[in-house]
Design a protein around this motif. Structure first.
Motif, PDB file in Angstrom:
ATOM      1  N   ARG B 439      98.427  62.277  13.285  1.00  0.00           N
ATOM      2  CA  ARG B 439      98.393  63.487  14.225  1.00  0.00           C
ATOM      3  C   ARG B 439      99.754  63.992  14.622  1.00  0.00           C
ATOM      4  NH1 ARG B 439      94.946  66.067  18.138  1.00  0.00           N
ATOM      5  NH2 ARG B 439      96.305  67.740  18.893  1.00  0.00           N
ATOM      6  N   ASN B 440     100.539  63.286  15.220  1.00  0.00           N
ATOM      7  CA  ASN B 440     101.824  63.613  15.916  1.00  0.00           C
ATOM      8  C   ASN B 440     102.628  64.151  14.828  1.00  0.00           C
ATOM      9  OD1 ASN B 440     100.946  62.807  18.245  1.00  0.00           O
ATOM     10  ND2 ASN B 440     101.699  60.694  18.136  1.00  0.00           N
ATOM     11  N   VAL B 447     104.846  72.499  13.893  1.00  0.00           N
ATOM     12  CA  VAL B 447     105.631  73.387  14.900  1.00  0.00           C
ATOM     13  C   VAL B 447     106.984  73.770  14.256  1.00  0.00           C
ATOM     14  CG1 VAL B 447     106.622  73.078  16.898  1.00  0.00           C
ATOM     15  CG2 VAL B 447     104.460  72.399  16.805  1.00  0.00           C
ATOM     16  N   GLU B 448     107.483  72.685  13.707  1.00  0.00           N
ATOM     17  CA  GLU B 448     108.669  72.787  12.743  1.00  0.00           C
ATOM     18  C   GLU B 448     108.765  73.901  11.872  1.00  0.00           C
ATOM     19  OE1 GLU B 448     110.867  70.261   9.704  1.00  0.00           O
ATOM     20  OE2 GLU B 448     110.257  69.020  11.441  1.00  0.00           O
ATOM     21  N   LEU B 460      94.752  71.509  20.393  1.00  0.00           N
ATOM     22  CA  LEU B 460      94.222  71.402  19.089  1.00  0.00           C
ATOM     23  C   LEU B 460      93.270  70.130  19.022  1.00  0.00           C
ATOM     24  CD1 LEU B 460      96.316  72.985  16.368  1.00  0.00           C
ATOM     25  CD2 LEU B 460      94.287  74.044  16.935  1.00  0.00           C
ATOM     26  N   ALA B 461      91.976  70.201  18.382  1.00  0.00           N
ATOM     27  CA  ALA B 461      91.511  68.958  18.403  1.00  0.00           C
ATOM     28  C   ALA B 461      91.673  68.446  16.934  1.00  0.00           C
ATOM     29  CB  ALA B 461      89.814  69.226  18.151  1.00  0.00           C
ATOM     30  N   ASP B 462      91.818  66.974  17.023  1.00  0.00           N
ATOM     31  CA  ASP B 462      92.389  66.250  15.703  1.00  0.00           C
ATOM     32  C   ASP B 462      91.912  66.911  14.513  1.00  0.00           C
ATOM     33  OD1 ASP B 462      93.187  64.406  17.281  1.00  0.00           O
ATOM     34  OD2 ASP B 462      91.907  62.862  17.122  1.00  0.00           O
ATOM     35  N   GLU B 463      90.869  67.353  14.292  1.00  0.00           N
ATOM     36  CA  GLU B 463      90.138  67.967  13.021  1.00  0.00           C
ATOM     37  C   GLU B 463      90.953  69.027  12.764  1.00  0.00           C
ATOM     38  OE1 GLU B 463      86.336  68.594  12.171  1.00  0.00           O
ATOM     39  OE2 GLU B 463      86.242  66.409  12.038  1.00  0.00           O
ATOM     40  N   ASP B 464      91.282  70.050  13.697  1.00  0.00           N
ATOM     41  CA  ASP B 464      92.002  71.267  13.606  1.00  0.00           C
ATOM     42  C   ASP B 464      93.510  70.955  13.062  1.00  0.00           C
ATOM     43  OD1 ASP B 464      89.984  72.820  14.135  1.00  0.00           O
ATOM     44  OD2 ASP B 464      90.209  72.661  16.135  1.00  0.00           O
ATOM     45  N   VAL B 465      94.081  69.842  13.782  1.00  0.00           N
ATOM     46  CA  VAL B 465      95.503  69.257  13.222  1.00  0.00           C
ATOM     47  C   VAL B 465      95.281  69.112  11.791  1.00  0.00           C
ATOM     48  CG1 VAL B 465      97.168  67.747  13.480  1.00  0.00           C
ATOM     49  CG2 VAL B 465      95.779  68.823  15.624  1.00  0.00           C
ATOM     50  N   TYR B 466      94.463  68.166  11.318  1.00  0.00           N
ATOM     51  CA  TYR B 466      94.366  67.720  10.029  1.00  0.00           C
ATOM     52  C   TYR B 466      94.165  68.977   9.098  1.00  0.00           C
ATOM     53  CZ  TYR B 466      93.262  63.280  12.110  1.00  0.00           C
ATOM     54  OH  TYR B 466      93.195  62.149  13.045  1.00  0.00           O
ATOM     55  N   LYS B 467      93.516  70.018   9.419  1.00  0.00           N
ATOM     56  CA  LYS B 467      93.218  71.277   8.675  1.00  0.00           C
ATOM     57  C   LYS B 467      94.687  71.884   8.449  1.00  0.00           C
ATOM     58  CE  LYS B 467      88.634  72.731   9.560  1.00  0.00           C
ATOM     59  NZ  LYS B 467      87.944  73.469  10.737  1.00  0.00           N
ATOM     60  N   LEU B 468      95.836  71.683   9.035  1.00  0.00           N
ATOM     61  CA  LEU B 468      96.847  72.209   8.905  1.00  0.00           C
ATOM     62  C   LEU B 468      97.542  71.674   7.734  1.00  0.00           C
ATOM     63  CD1 LEU B 468      98.440  71.901  12.607  1.00  0.00           C
ATOM     64  CD2 LEU B 468      97.881  74.192  11.321  1.00  0.00           C
ATOM     65  N   VAL B 506      89.093  67.276   5.640  1.00  0.00           N
ATOM     66  CA  VAL B 506      89.451  65.857   5.613  1.00  0.00           C
ATOM     67  C   VAL B 506      88.963  65.388   6.852  1.00  0.00           C
ATOM     68  CG1 VAL B 506      91.433  66.883   6.299  1.00  0.00           C
ATOM     69  CG2 VAL B 506      91.599  64.575   5.471  1.00  0.00           C
ATOM     70  N   ALA B 507      88.621  64.154   7.023  1.00  0.00           N
ATOM     71  CA  ALA B 507      88.363  63.483   8.124  1.00  0.00           C
ATOM     72  C   ALA B 507      89.331  62.276   8.269  1.00  0.00           C
ATOM     73  CB  ALA B 507      86.995  63.050   8.177  1.00  0.00           C
ATOM     74  N   SER B 508      89.739  62.032   9.089  1.00  0.00           N
ATOM     75  CA  SER B 508      90.503  60.506   9.311  1.00  0.00           C
ATOM     76  C   SER B 508      90.599  59.986  10.698  1.00  0.00           C
ATOM     77  CB  SER B 508      92.251  61.161   9.118  1.00  0.00           C
ATOM     78  OG  SER B 508      93.007  60.023   9.307  1.00  0.00           O
ATOM     79  N   ALA B 509      90.704  58.566  10.532  1.00  0.00           N
ATOM     80  CA  ALA B 509      90.749  57.751  11.975  1.00  0.00           C
ATOM     81  C   ALA B 509      92.115  56.875  11.607  1.00  0.00           C
ATOM     82  CB  ALA B 509      89.649  56.827  11.948  1.00  0.00           C
ATOM     83  N   PRO B 510      93.051  57.270  12.773  1.00  0.00           N
ATOM     84  CA  PRO B 510      94.165  56.600  12.791  1.00  0.00           C
ATOM     85  C   PRO B 510      93.869  54.774  12.631  1.00  0.00           C
ATOM     86  CG  PRO B 510      93.919  57.867  14.750  1.00  0.00           C
ATOM     87  CD  PRO B 510      92.706  57.990  13.959  1.00  0.00           C
ATOM     88  N   GLY B 511      94.784  54.438  11.528  1.00  0.00           N
ATOM     89  CA  GLY B 511      94.628  53.007  11.177  1.00  0.00           C
ATOM     90  C   GLY B 511      93.631  52.557  10.446  1.00  0.00           C
ATOM     91  N   LYS B 512      92.428  53.393  10.170  1.00  0.00           N
ATOM     92  CA  LYS B 512      91.403  53.058   9.468  1.00  0.00           C
ATOM     93  C   LYS B 512      91.448  53.758   8.105  1.00  0.00           C
ATOM     94  CE  LYS B 512      88.326  51.438  12.690  1.00  0.00           C
ATOM     95  NZ  LYS B 512      88.269  52.022  13.990  1.00  0.00           N
TER      96      LYS B 512
END
Lengths: 168, 656
Positions: B439-440, B447-448, B460-468, B506-512
């Motif tokens: 996510r980070n 942002v960059e 932003l929720a995680d989901e919205d970040v992934y959408k980026l 897209v869906a994602s779980a950190p490390g999984k």
């Protein structure tokens, strides 16, 4: 016999032009045209040609020779080159004639207000000059009838710039 | 392209795919000789076809493949990674050549390097002089493997026969006749051996007679009749073979191998009988049929209109029946255009294997639902986006083995590719058990690139970040790698999917791990649409994007910062007047309330202001043609009952 090709004879602004018959599918009368928004001005829209949609070009506008006034004589030449099928609207289409390749001369740089890129050659006929069009160039949207202005390429670059005709 | 070339191409592709699949399996089970047999058979058929069609390079490459395979099945050569690699390379080269022929070229390619490599392999463990591939000619008997196969097959009711065929003396086309005889016999069962070897039969370097060993359920007479039906065959002798005790003993040791072989054979036999109920139809014909049918659909709506106007009961009834029948026909024709997604999925195992090796990762690809069917046009288009997503998962998703061990995961990463039907849609999912989306990283990159501000990012929720990730020009790879960072990002994938009327998420779980889901329509060519009138023009809005139609009072149109908005179920959504966006000529009627079509894309809703609703209709999607290319907010055109062309609105484009 080899040197003789058939040409469709048509008129714009009282000048006579020829188009290779092998590239013309048919000649149609004008029917109702559905406008397609946000396309180049010379693209008049699409028609239903026996169940298929076919874009229509005002050939006069394409060459910047003014705008076509629709009359009873107005005809649409359906051109088929490679995968592309397009209708060209002209003032009238009158004849099919044989032209001997030996009688075709190279066109001067500009004739009848049309650049030589669009012209395959000129054939002398009894009743005047017949300008033979290079239809590939006519359909190529990158070719214009004035000195080409190079517009900045979009930074994405990969897009098929040949295909988008002023859509934005 | 003549019909022979077309058949050649079809069958070559099938055989290459089979070779491909079997090599992949062979890599996992290097001792499985049945797989070698399968590959050998495909390579052999290919060689035969290529030689007949005079594609010399294909023939010489397949010939050398055969030699290597032959050495393996004789036990003179063991399956190694190098052999697998070389076989893959050879298969790739063959595919290239076949595709080149398909594209109208001559299918020539310099294969000397590959042939050389294979020759070396063949010689490798064998030493020089190993190519005595037909040394056993003096003793026309079955070798161990073949005997074992025969023994197993016998249990299934397939009996071994020895067929001795003598061609007439004046036969001028010995190879052709031999080929025809093999074909005729092959149709009755399984040819396990020929004497002399098939290569020589094809080359015609044999005397008037040759011997075939066949496993078949047919009787002696049936075989005799089939084979003597070939012209210029002078004499045929069919003898049922008795398996020797020796073979039976040895069979025990080979029980396992043989058992799996027969399992492989049985379905092959079944499909051979099933084949008689299907026919090959060229795609062109199906497309033609579809085109004709589309014209019928147009006439159908015209007829319906005329019948309604006429008020003639009999006519109306008849037309109604025609409509019903043609609806069913429509269903059937659409089904004919369906193909299993296997067509696309097929190429992925090899691709993933190659990528994994290149990146020194260990990856297991799991494919499910390859039999799921979709419209041919969609299948053709969906391949590239999938390639992209898979490369992405392999490159960015799944970690290197060491990293995985550290994270407490098994060394081998898992990549799942799934397809299934869901309502009127096909879902395709690509899931990996890798590191997940960081996510980070996505945030800072966004942002960059100026996509969002730091403050926005925090909310932003995680989901919205992934959408980026799907935004234009986005790539999170630190370095541009050869695998996925080719300067095109997931936005290209998204555009492609959306142009097919699909949705990607897209869906994602950190490390999984992460999961990309693609939803695609079953078919593209006929769709339900709402016809609307805007001034003099008629437009079609696909029902799939419509949420609701509303008559909006002039008074409830809001003006927010110069933009027209409306209140829709307690949220404020923008209004887009089609007459303005499309600059439609003519004038709109004065009316107290405005007809509005509320369209939706994801969470986004927009109201399209039109002049009037006409009604719902099945319309046939026609492309505007390559000349016009992509036109803003128009996805195509359709022809209405009265012969008019109506443009189909791409509501997605109007929402930005």
């Amino acid at each position: 016999m080899e040197g003789i090709s058939k040409y469709i004879v048509f008129q714009m602004n009282h000048q006579t032009y020829g188009a290779d018959v092998r590239q013309i599918l048919s000649i149609e009368k004008v029917q109702e045209i559905t406008e397609v928004p946000r396309t180049a001005g010379f693209i008049k829209g699409v028609i239903n040609l026996r169940g298929d949609t076919t874009p229509i070009i005002d050939l006069k506008e394409r060459f910047r020779l003014g705008k076509l006034e629709q009359t009873e004589a107005t005809r649409i030449l359906i051109v088929h080159i490679a995968d592309i099928r397009v209708g060209l609207m002209v003032d009238s289409a009158t004849d099919v004639i044989d032209v001997d390749a030996e009688l075709i001369e190279q066109a001067p740089e500009i004739i009848g207000g049309i650049r030589d890129t669009f012209i395959k050659g000129v054939a002398k006929q009894e009743d005047g000059l017949l300008i033979l069009l290079n239809l590939e160039a006519v359909l190529d949207l990158n070719e214009t009838n004035e000195l080409r202005k190079f517009t900045k390429e979009q930074q994405t670059g990969g897009q098929d710039s040949g295909n988008d005709i002023g859509n934005r | 392209m003549n019909q022979y070339t077309a058949v050649f191409l079809d069958e070559s592709r099938e055989h290459l795919q089979a070779v491909n699949d079997h090599i992949l399996k062979l890599e996992k089970e290097p001792h499985e000789l049945a797989l070698i047999e399968e590959i050998f058979r495909s390579a052999h058929t290919l060689k035969g076809m290529a030689a007949t069609m005079e594609f010399a390079d294909i023939a010489s490459l397949t010939h050398q493949m055969e030699n290597v395979l032959d050495s393996i099945r004789r036990g003179q050569l063991a399956v190694s990674t190098e052999i697998i690699d070389s076989l893959f390379l050879a298969t790739e080269a063959l595919e290239e050549m076949v595709e080149a022929i398909g594209a109208g070229q001559d299918g020539k390619k310099d294969v000397t390097a590959l042939v050389g490599r294979l020759e070396q392999l063949e010689a490798g463990e064998d030493g020089p002089g190993a190519s005595q591939s037909d040394g056993e000619q003096e003793q026309p008997a079955l070798d161990e493997l073949q005997t074992a196969m025969a023994a197993e097959a016998e249990k299934e009711g397939f009996f071994p026969y020895q067929i001795t065929v003598t061609l007439s003396d004046d036969c001028v086309m010995k190879p052709v006749r031999a080929y025809m005889v093999s074909q005729a016999a092959g149709e009755l069962g399984e040819l396990i051996k020929t004497v002399p070897a098939a290569e020589e039969l094809e080359a015609g370097t044999f005397d008037a007679s040759f011997i075939l060993f066949l496993l078949s359920q047919a009787t002696v007479e049936e075989i005799h009749d089939a084979v003597s039906g070939v012209s210029e065959v002078m004499q045929v002798e069919v003898i049922p073979l008795k398996l020797t005790d020796k073979a039976a003993n040895e069979e025990n040791s080979q029980e396992e191998t043989a058992a799996t072989q027969v399992e492989e054979e049985a379905p092959a036999g079944q499909s051979a009988t099933r084949k008689s109920k299907t026919i090959r139809v060229s795609l062109e014909r199906i497309d033609d049929l579809m085109n004709l049918f589309e014209e019928l659909v147009i006439d159908r709506s015209r007829l319906e209109e005329l019948a309604r106007l006429s008020g003639n009961n009999d006519l109306e009834e008849t037309v109604e029946h025609v409509s019903r029948v043609s609806s069913e026909m429509q269903e059937i024709i659409l089904q004919m255009r369906m193909m299993p997604v296997e067509q696309v999925f097929n190429r992925f195992p090899r691709m993933v294997r190659g990528l994994a090796r290149e990146l020194e990762k260990e990856i297991e690809l799991d494919i499910a639902g390859a039999e799921t069917e979709m419209d041919r046009t969609v299948i053709e288009e969906v391949g590239d986006p999938l390639v992209h997503l898979i490369r992405n998962s392999v490159d960015h998703g799944i970690e290197a083995p060491a990293e995985r061990l550290q994270a407490g995961k098994p060394e081998k990463g898992k990549l799942s590719l799934r397809a299934y039907h869901s309502g009127n849609h096909v879902m395709i999912e690509i899931e990996d058990d890798g590191a997940g989306i960081n996510r980070n990283k996505v945030e800072s990159k966004a942002v960059e690139n100026g996509l969002i501000t730091t403050e926005q990012a925090q909310d932003l929720a995680d989901e919205d970040v992934y959408k980026l990730l799907f935004s234009a020009g986005f790539s999170t790879a630190d370095e541009v790698s050869d695998i996925s960072g080719r300067g095109v990002g997931l936005d290209v994938v998204r555009n492609k999917i959306e142009s097919l009327g699909g949705i990607i998420s897209v869906a994602s779980a950190p490390g999984k791990g992460s999961k990309f889901s693609i939803q695609l329509p079953l078919t593209l060519s006929i769709l339900s649409a709402l016809l609307v009138k805007v001034r003099d023009e008629t437009y079609a809005v696909p029902l799939t994007s419509i949420v609701e139609t509303i008559l909006l009072e002039e008074a409830s149109i809001m003006d927010v910062h110069g933009r027209k908005m409306m209140d829709y179920r307690d949220t404020v959504i923008p209004l887009v007047a089609l007459r303005e966006v499309f600059d439609v000529p003519g004038s709109s009627p004065e009316q107290k309330s405005q007809p509005v079509v509320v369209v939706q894309k994801g969470e986004k809703r927009t109201g399209l202001v039109v002049d009037s609703f006409i009604g719902q209709q099945e319309v046939v999607l026609k492309s505007l043609g390559s000349y016009l290319g992509d036109v803003f907010a128009i996805s195509g055109a359709t022809i209405l009952g009265d012969g008019q062309v109506a443009l189909i609105i791409d509501a997605n484009a109007l929402m930005n």
